[in-house]
Design a protein around this motif. Structure first.
Motif, PDB file in Angstrom:
ATOM      1  N   TYR A   8       9.859  -6.477   1.025  1.00 38.82           N
ATOM      2  CA  TYR A   8       9.148  -6.655   2.161  1.00 38.82           C
ATOM      3  C   TYR A   8       8.648  -5.231   2.442  1.00 38.82           C
ATOM      4  N   VAL A   9       8.799  -4.206   1.976  1.00 42.26           N
ATOM      5  CA  VAL A   9       8.539  -2.726   2.094  1.00 42.26           C
ATOM      6  C   VAL A   9       7.154  -2.442   1.324  1.00 42.26           C
ATOM      7  N   VAL A  10       7.276  -3.232   0.245  1.00 49.36           N
ATOM      8  CA  VAL A  10       6.156  -3.050  -0.882  1.00 49.36           C
ATOM      9  C   VAL A  10       5.061  -3.692  -0.252  1.00 49.36           C
ATOM     10  N   ALA A  11       5.409  -5.031   0.330  1.00 55.04           N
ATOM     11  CA  ALA A  11       4.431  -6.005   0.659  1.00 55.04           C
ATOM     12  C   ALA A  11       3.626  -5.410   1.864  1.00 55.04           C
ATOM     13  N   VAL A  12       4.382  -4.706   2.882  1.00 55.16           N
ATOM     14  CA  VAL A  12       3.870  -4.272   4.021  1.00 55.16           C
ATOM     15  C   VAL A  12       2.941  -2.925   3.638  1.00 55.16           C
ATOM     16  N   ALA A  13       3.469  -2.002   2.711  1.00 53.48           N
ATOM     17  CA  ALA A  13       2.746  -1.141   2.083  1.00 53.48           C
ATOM     18  C   ALA A  13       1.322  -1.403   1.541  1.00 53.48           C
ATOM     19  N   GLU A  14       1.422  -2.345   0.650  1.00 55.29           N
ATOM     20  CA  GLU A  14       0.139  -2.814   0.102  1.00 55.29           C
ATOM     21  C   GLU A  14      -0.678  -3.685   1.028  1.00 55.29           C
ATOM     22  N   THR A  15      -0.215  -4.122   2.009  1.00 57.33           N
ATOM     23  CA  THR A  15      -1.290  -4.984   3.022  1.00 57.33           C
ATOM     24  C   THR A  15      -1.669  -4.074   4.028  1.00 57.33           C
ATOM     25  N   ARG A  16      -0.843  -3.175   4.556  1.00 55.89           N
ATOM     26  CA  ARG A  16      -1.103  -2.508   5.725  1.00 55.89           C
ATOM     27  C   ARG A  16      -0.925  -3.278   6.863  1.00 55.89           C
ATOM     28  N   ASN A  17      -0.269  -4.581   6.798  1.00 57.80           N
ATOM     29  CA  ASN A  17      -0.235  -5.351   7.870  1.00 57.80           C
ATOM     30  C   ASN A  17       1.178  -6.387   7.833  1.00 57.80           C
ATOM     31  N   PHE A  18       1.884  -6.459   8.823  1.00 57.09           N
ATOM     32  CA  PHE A  18       3.157  -7.087   8.716  1.00 57.09           C
ATOM     33  C   PHE A  18       2.961  -8.772   8.599  1.00 57.09           C
ATOM     34  N   THR A  19       1.755  -9.025   9.439  1.00 56.09           N
ATOM     35  CA  THR A  19       1.634 -10.414   9.312  1.00 56.09           C
ATOM     36  C   THR A  19       1.062 -10.960   7.920  1.00 56.09           C
ATOM     37  N   ARG A  20       0.140 -10.282   7.147  1.00 59.33           N
ATOM     38  CA  ARG A  20      -0.100 -10.517   5.965  1.00 59.33           C
ATOM     39  C   ARG A  20       1.086 -10.257   5.041  1.00 59.33           C
ATOM     40  N   ALA A  21       1.748  -9.330   5.032  1.00 59.83           N
ATOM     41  CA  ALA A  21       2.985  -9.106   4.240  1.00 59.83           C
ATOM     42  C   ALA A  21       3.926 -10.287   4.491  1.00 59.83           C
ATOM     43  N   ALA A  22       4.369 -10.876   5.646  1.00 57.14           N
ATOM     44  CA  ALA A  22       5.193 -11.991   5.821  1.00 57.14           C
ATOM     45  C   ALA A  22       4.467 -13.205   5.091  1.00 57.14           C
TER      46      ALA A  22
END
Length: 299
Positions: A8-22
C-alpha cells in the motif's frame, strides 16, 4: 507490519494519490488509508504529507520506501524460487529494449516465452542503452537488449554479443547520393545530419566514427526515436546514419528513402545483458528461450 501494508505504501508513493493506489491494489480507499494510518502509528512517524489536493512522501516516508521496495522484491523472489523448485516459473520479468533492436525479434521471443511460462508477468521498458544497462546493474531490469559502438561493452553486467552491424547512410530519394554504390565519411561530412540525442550510445556510434576520421559535421536535428529520424530525412531536412539491420525493413516499404553503404561508417554490436548476481528463475528461463543457457557470458 505486514507485506500488504508495504504494498500500500509503495502504491501511494508511486501514484501520489490514495484513490488510484486503492484501485491498483484492488481494495477500497478507506481500507488502504486505515492500514497506512495504522502503520504510521506503529512506526511513530508520518510517511505521507496529505492535503485535499496533494499527497507527498515525508523524509521518513522516502527512507521507508527504499526498504519497503527491497522487502517486497525479496518476498516476490522467495515465492518465485519456491515455485521454480517444483518446475513452475512464476514472478515478474523486466525487459529493457532499445528502439533499434534488430538482432532478435522481441515480440516473437516474448511469444515463445509466454507459451512456455504463462505465469510470468513481463514488463517492457524502452530506452537508451546506457540507461538500460544501468537499470540492469541496479536490479531494476532483469535483462536488456542493447546496442553499443564497436569496442564498447556495458560494465557491471553479464553480456552476450548477439549481432554486429554496419550503419548505412539514409537519404531522401531525390538526394544527390541516393544512387551511389558506396560513400565515405569524407563524402558526406558537409551534409546536414539528423541523429539521436547527444550523449547517448546511439549518437556516440556516429560521433566516434567522424572523430576517428578527423572530420566534423553539422547535426541540425536530434530525436530520440529512429522512426522520427527517418521521417525528417524523408522531408529532406537532413541525412542520417542508422544501423542497416534496423533501417532496411523500414526503407523497403518507403519510396521516399534510399540507403547507401558507407565504407568507413560506424559499426555497432547488439548485446543481451543481464544481472551478474543470482538471476531470478524468470530471467534464467528467458536466457533458455534465447538459447544462451550455459553460454560463456564473454562470448
Amino acid at each position: 507490519m505486514d507485506l500488504q501494508q508495504l504494498r500500500y505504501v509503495v502504491a501511494v508513493a508511486e501514484t501520489r494519490n490514495f484513490t488510484r493506489a486503492a484501485e491498483r491494489c484492488l481494495v477500497v480507499q478507506s481500507s488502504l488509508s486505515h492500514r497506512i494510518a495504522n502503520l504510521e502509528r506503529e512506526l511513530g512517524v508520518k510517511l505521507f504529507a496529505r492535503s485535499s489536493r496533494r499527497v507527498e512522501l515525508t523524509s521518513a516516508g522516502e527512507a521507508f520506501l527504499v526498504g519497503a521496495r527491497e522487502c517486497l522484491t525479496a518476498a516476490d523472489r522467495a515465492v518465485a524460487d519456491a515455485a521454480a523448485a517444483t518446475g513452475v516459473v512464476r514472478g515478474t520479468l523486466a525487459v529493457g529494449v532499445i528502439v533499434t533492436t534488430a538482432a532478435v525479434d522481441v515480440p516473437e521471443v516474448l511469444q515463445r516465452y509466454r507459451a512456455r511460462h504463462p505465469d510470468v508477468r513481463v514488463l517492457l521498458r524502452a530506452g537508451g542503452s546506457d540507461e538500460l544497462a544501468a537499470a540492469v546493474r541496479r536490479g531494476d531490469l532483469d535483462i536488456a537488449f542493447l546496442g553499443l559502438p564497436e569496442g564498447a561493452r556495458p560494465p557491471g553486467v553479464e553480456t552476450l554479443a548477439l549481432d554486429r552491424d554496419e550503419h548505412v547512410l539514409v537519404v531522401p530519394t531525390g538526394h544527390r547520393l541516393a544512387g551511389a554504390a558506396r560513400v565515405t565519411l569524407l563524402d558526406i561530412a558537409d551534409e546536414t545530419f539528423v541523429d539521436f540525442v547527444a550523449g547517448t550510445p546511439a549518437r556516440a556510434q556516429s560521433d566516434q566514427a567522424f572523430a576517428a576520421a578527423g572530420l566534423a559535421r553539422d547535426v541540425a536535428y536530434e530525436a530520440g526515436v529512429a522512426e522520427l529520424i527517418t521521417r525528417l530525412v524523408a522531408r529532406d531536412l537532413g541525412v542520417a546514419l542508422l544501423p542497416s539491420a534496423f533501417v532496411r525493413p523500414l526503407a523497403a516499404g518507403d519510396p521516399e528513402l534510399a540507403l547507401v553503404p558507407v565504407a568507413d561508417g560506424p559499426r555497432r554490436v547488439e548485446y543481451l545483458a543481464w544481472g551478474r548476481f543470482n538471476p531470478s528463475p524468470a530471467t534464467r528461463a528467458m536466457l533458455d528461450v534465447l538459447g544462451v543457457r550455459g553460454a560463456d557470458p564473454e562470448d
